[in-house]
Design a protein around this motif. Structure first.
Motif, PDB file in Angstrom:
ATOM      1  N   SER A   1      45.809 -30.317  38.022  1.00 55.60           N
ATOM      2  CA  SER A   1      45.503 -31.536  38.776  1.00 55.60           C
ATOM      3  C   SER A   1      45.809 -31.363  40.269  1.00 55.60           C
ATOM      4  O   SER A   1      45.788 -32.334  41.023  1.00 55.60           O
ATOM      5  CB  SER A   1      46.300 -32.719  38.204  1.00 55.60           C
ATOM      6  OG  SER A   1      47.673 -32.591  38.514  1.00 55.60           O
ATOM      7  N   VAL A   2      46.078 -30.110  40.679  1.00 51.17           N
ATOM      8  CA  VAL A   2      46.347 -29.812  42.089  1.00 51.17           C
ATOM      9  C   VAL A   2      45.135 -29.093  42.665  1.00 51.17           C
ATOM     10  O   VAL A   2      44.617 -28.154  42.056  1.00 51.17           O
ATOM     11  CB  VAL A   2      47.610 -28.936  42.238  1.00 51.17           C
ATOM     12  CG1 VAL A   2      47.845 -28.586  43.706  1.00 51.17           C
ATOM     13  CG2 VAL A   2      48.832 -29.630  41.642  1.00 51.17           C
ATOM     14  N   TYR A   3      44.700 -29.524  43.834  1.00 51.85           N
ATOM     15  CA  TYR A   3      43.498 -28.963  44.455  1.00 51.85           C
ATOM     16  C   TYR A   3      43.789 -28.461  45.861  1.00 51.85           C
ATOM     17  O   TYR A   3      44.585 -29.048  46.583  1.00 51.85           O
ATOM     18  CB  TYR A   3      42.389 -30.034  44.526  1.00 51.85           C
ATOM     19  CG  TYR A   3      41.957 -30.509  43.174  1.00 51.85           C
ATOM     20  CD1 TYR A   3      40.914 -29.887  42.509  1.00 51.85           C
ATOM     21  CD2 TYR A   3      42.619 -31.547  42.534  1.00 51.85           C
ATOM     22  CE1 TYR A   3      40.526 -30.299  41.242  1.00 51.85           C
ATOM     23  CE2 TYR A   3      42.244 -31.964  41.271  1.00 51.85           C
ATOM     24  CZ  TYR A   3      41.202 -31.337  40.635  1.00 51.85           C
ATOM     25  OH  TYR A   3      40.824 -31.739  39.377  1.00 51.85           O
ATOM     26  N   ASP A   4      43.118 -27.377  46.226  1.00 52.22           N
ATOM     27  CA  ASP A   4      43.085 -26.944  47.619  1.00 52.22           C
ATOM     28  C   ASP A   4      41.985 -27.788  48.252  1.00 52.22           C
ATOM     29  O   ASP A   4      40.825 -27.687  47.854  1.00 52.22           O
ATOM     30  CB  ASP A   4      42.743 -25.453  47.698  1.00 52.22           C
ATOM     31  CG  ASP A   4      42.686 -24.921  49.117  1.00 52.22           C
ATOM     32  OD1 ASP A   4      42.323 -25.686  50.030  1.00 52.22           O
ATOM     33  OD2 ASP A   4      42.978 -23.737  49.306  1.00 52.22           O
TER      34      ASP A   4
ATOM     35  N   ILE B   1      50.099 -28.185  49.507  1.00 46.02           N
ATOM     36  CA  ILE B   1      49.802 -27.704  48.152  1.00 46.02           C
ATOM     37  C   ILE B   1      51.094 -27.353  47.426  1.00 46.02           C
ATOM     38  O   ILE B   1      51.306 -27.754  46.273  1.00 46.02           O
ATOM     39  CB  ILE B   1      48.850 -26.494  48.193  1.00 46.02           C
ATOM     40  CG1 ILE B   1      47.474 -26.914  48.722  1.00 46.02           C
ATOM     41  CG2 ILE B   1      48.720 -25.867  46.802  1.00 46.02           C
ATOM     42  CD1 ILE B   1      46.536 -25.749  49.006  1.00 46.02           C
TER      43      ILE B   1
ATOM     44  N   ASN C   1      40.335 -26.647  40.793  1.00 44.54           N
ATOM     45  CA  ASN C   1      41.792 -26.785  40.910  1.00 44.54           C
ATOM     46  C   ASN C   1      42.443 -25.419  41.146  1.00 44.54           C
ATOM     47  O   ASN C   1      41.789 -24.376  41.034  1.00 44.54           O
ATOM     48  CB  ASN C   1      42.370 -27.481  39.670  1.00 44.54           C
ATOM     49  CG  ASN C   1      42.179 -26.660  38.409  1.00 44.54           C
ATOM     50  OD1 ASN C   1      42.716 -25.559  38.272  1.00 44.54           O
ATOM     51  ND2 ASN C   1      41.397 -27.197  37.467  1.00 44.54           N
TER      52      ASN C   1
ATOM     53  N   GLU D   1      53.018 -30.455  46.443  1.00 44.34           N
ATOM     54  CA  GLU D   1      52.392 -31.143  45.303  1.00 44.34           C
ATOM     55  C   GLU D   1      52.694 -30.415  44.002  1.00 44.34           C
ATOM     56  O   GLU D   1      52.983 -31.044  42.981  1.00 44.34           O
ATOM     57  CB  GLU D   1      50.883 -31.264  45.524  1.00 44.34           C
ATOM     58  CG  GLU D   1      50.209 -32.098  44.470  1.00 44.34           C
ATOM     59  CD  GLU D   1      48.731 -32.339  44.728  1.00 44.34           C
ATOM     60  OE1 GLU D   1      48.090 -32.945  43.846  1.00 44.34           O
ATOM     61  OE2 GLU D   1      48.205 -31.911  45.780  1.00 44.34           O
ATOM     62  N   VAL D   2      52.638 -29.087  44.016  1.00 41.15           N
ATOM     63  CA  VAL D   2      52.990 -28.303  42.820  1.00 41.15           C
ATOM     64  C   VAL D   2      54.429 -28.612  42.424  1.00 41.15           C
ATOM     65  O   VAL D   2      54.722 -28.902  41.255  1.00 41.15           O
ATOM     66  CB  VAL D   2      52.797 -26.789  43.074  1.00 41.15           C
ATOM     67  CG1 VAL D   2      53.461 -25.967  41.981  1.00 41.15           C
ATOM     68  CG2 VAL D   2      51.316 -26.451  43.190  1.00 41.15           C
TER      69      VAL D   2
ATOM     70  N   LYS E   1      54.713 -32.289  40.982  1.00 38.14           N
ATOM     71  CA  LYS E   1      54.053 -32.523  39.688  1.00 38.14           C
ATOM     72  C   LYS E   1      54.766 -31.800  38.553  1.00 38.14           C
ATOM     73  O   LYS E   1      54.880 -32.333  37.452  1.00 38.14           O
ATOM     74  CB  LYS E   1      52.580 -32.134  39.761  1.00 38.14           C
ATOM     75  CG  LYS E   1      51.793 -33.151  40.581  1.00 38.14           C
ATOM     76  CD  LYS E   1      50.318 -32.965  40.490  1.00 38.14           C
ATOM     77  CE  LYS E   1      49.615 -34.128  41.180  1.00 38.14           C
ATOM     78  NZ  LYS E   1      48.171 -34.076  41.084  1.00 38.14           N
TER      79      LYS E   1
ATOM     80  N   LEU F   1      49.389 -28.404  36.848  1.00 32.82           N
ATOM     81  CA  LEU F   1      48.843 -27.574  37.925  1.00 32.82           C
ATOM     82  C   LEU F   1      47.324 -27.714  38.026  1.00 32.82           C
ATOM     83  O   LEU F   1      46.757 -27.568  39.105  1.00 32.82           O
ATOM     84  CB  LEU F   1      49.223 -26.107  37.708  1.00 32.82           C
ATOM     85  CG  LEU F   1      50.724 -25.812  37.771  1.00 32.82           C
ATOM     86  CD1 LEU F   1      50.990 -24.348  37.422  1.00 32.82           C
ATOM     87  CD2 LEU F   1      51.299 -26.164  39.129  1.00 32.82           C
TER      88      LEU F   1
END
Length: 109
Positions: A21-24, A66, A31, A69-70, A73, A19
């Protein structure tokens, strides 16, 4: 704000790392964990992993991206057979939920 963790499978550290490595895209370089958007990480028997999260605003134009992607991943982690993402606005997000590091990165301090 700290993440609530219910993790009988012991996968929370790997999930949190994914998580992070997930960006808005509107709030890079922070992140979603440092932004305080992740409320809960839950694992259950059968390799089920659930992420309860919010967005900075209900009308966030990149909400679907988003959340996808969550989901992807977390699903890629060994031991996770199913990745679920639950969106909530309770409590509503505010800047106080951000880590000090995120506030510094975004110039809020």
């Amino acid at each position: 704000m700290s993440i609530i963790i219910m993790d009988p499978l012991g996968l929370a550290p790997k999930i949190q790392e994914a998580l992070e490595s997930v960006y808005d895209p509107e709030l890079k370089p922070a992140n979603i964990v440092d932004l305080g958007l992740v409320y809960e990480i839950i694992t259950k028997e059968g390799g089920i992993a659930k992420t309860v999260m919010t967005l900075t605003a209900p009308g966030c134009p990149v909400a679907g991206e988003i959340m996808d992607e969550v989901q992807r991943k977390v699903a890629a982690i060994d031991g996770v057979n199913e990745s679920l993402v639950e969106l909530t606005f309770d409590p509503p997000w505010n800047r106080d939920m951000m880590s000090e590091e995120a506030k510094l990165e975004l110039g809020f301090l």
